[in-house]
Design an enzyme around this catalytic site. Sequence first.
Site, PDB file in Angstrom:
ATOM      1  N   VAL A  15       0.841  -1.199   0.000  1.00 23.26           N
ATOM      2  CA  VAL A  15       0.000   0.000   0.000  1.00 23.26           C
ATOM      3  C   VAL A  15       0.874   1.247   0.000  1.00 23.26           C
ATOM      4  O   VAL A  15       1.682   1.442   0.897  1.00 23.26           O
ATOM      5  CB  VAL A  15      -0.902   0.039   1.264  1.00 23.26           C
ATOM      6  CG1 VAL A  15      -1.880   1.186   1.178  1.00 23.26           C
ATOM      7  CG2 VAL A  15      -1.628  -1.278   1.446  1.00 23.26           C
ATOM      8  N   CYS A  16       0.667   2.107  -0.983  1.00 20.60           N
ATOM      9  CA  CYS A  16       1.562   3.260  -1.153  1.00 20.60           C
ATOM     10  C   CYS A  16       1.541   4.214   0.035  1.00 20.60           C
ATOM     11  O   CYS A  16       2.567   4.670   0.488  1.00 20.60           O
ATOM     12  CB  CYS A  16       1.187   4.029  -2.415  1.00 20.60           C
ATOM     13  SG  CYS A  16       2.019   5.612  -2.538  1.00 20.60           S
ATOM     14  N   PHE A  17       0.351   4.525   0.551  1.00 19.77           N
ATOM     15  CA  PHE A  17       0.282   5.578   1.563  1.00 19.77           C
ATOM     16  C   PHE A  17       0.675   5.084   2.950  1.00 19.77           C
ATOM     17  O   PHE A  17       0.495   5.755   3.937  1.00 19.77           O
ATOM     18  CB  PHE A  17      -1.119   6.205   1.588  1.00 19.77           C
ATOM     19  CG  PHE A  17      -1.256   7.298   0.590  1.00 19.77           C
ATOM     20  CD1 PHE A  17      -1.034   8.617   0.939  1.00 19.77           C
ATOM     21  CD2 PHE A  17      -1.560   7.019  -0.730  1.00 19.77           C
ATOM     22  CE1 PHE A  17      -1.124   9.639   0.012  1.00 19.77           C
ATOM     23  CE2 PHE A  17      -1.646   8.028  -1.668  1.00 19.77           C
ATOM     24  CZ  PHE A  17      -1.434   9.348  -1.292  1.00 19.77           C
ATOM     25  N   ASP A  18       1.237   3.871   3.009  1.00 22.71           N
ATOM     26  CA  ASP A  18       1.564   3.268   4.293  1.00 22.71           C
ATOM     27  C   ASP A  18       2.742   3.946   4.993  1.00 22.71           C
ATOM     28  O   ASP A  18       2.881   3.858   6.193  1.00 22.71           O
ATOM     29  CB  ASP A  18       1.857   1.777   4.078  1.00 22.71           C
ATOM     30  CG  ASP A  18       1.842   1.025   5.384  1.00 22.71           C
ATOM     31  OD1 ASP A  18       0.885   1.247   6.139  1.00 22.71           O
ATOM     32  OD2 ASP A  18       2.768   0.262   5.651  1.00 22.71           O
TER      33      ASP A  18
END
Length: 276
Positions: A147-150
């Site tokens: 997940v990118c926004f992690d």
Amino acid sequence: METWRFIDSGDRDPAYNMALDEALLNWHSEGLIPPTIRFYGWNPPTLSIGYFQKVQKEINMEMVEKHQLGFVRRPTGGRGVLHDKELTYSVIVTEEHPDMPASVTEAYRIISQGILEGFRDLGLDAYFAVPKTEEEKNALKNPRSAVCFDAPSWYELVVEGRKVAGSAQTRQKGVILQHGSIVLDIDEDKLFDLFNYPSERVRERMQRNFKNKAVPINELRDVPLSMEEVKKAFKDGFEKGLSIKLEPYTLTDAEEAEVKQIAKERYETDEWNFRK
């Protein structure tokens, strides 16, 4: 003051969105167009994945379909991003540009200055996250999740310690393409449905932690912003942050046809999107 081109292409399908970014990179490398900043949205809402991601291993395609989302592989690295209630931007500029440093992270900081000014325009006190400890630097090299926004990466933009914009960069044909997401609102359950996890417990833990790491703009404000307000703030922000003037531009029919051709040959194909 230098004039750059500005394109607001509205909400488009995922293949078109990636094809136009690629076309702009090509045209700029051939000297046909000046540096360009583009704003766009997604119809349908879409899960985009990074160039190197493994679909089978990381992505729950059943849920992507269940949520009726588009799906596309980006030409840039990074991780999975759900494009829904957000403003997506791309910046296309030659590596030879006098204001562009050779290092990826430094160029990234220069370009992201435009985003920083946009957040400030909206009254949000944004700043760059710079990893300080060895531990933080290692976390960037070995991301724990798809997940990118992690987690914030180098020079990612942060408000009150939480990530507010995610970006990715590629360099091809002597041109920098940076694109990224400025998220207005987020459906966390939907986002976390889209990935594979070793167990339900891992998913729950990640989703719980996510709240402390990422935040959509409207959660930071008393009054939610409209897309028009956000576009204006970031257009002004890019002009101020990069000391440029943005001149609106509409693609010609021939340019549109070329974009659709790239979409058809690459971004609409399973060979590209599901490649091993």
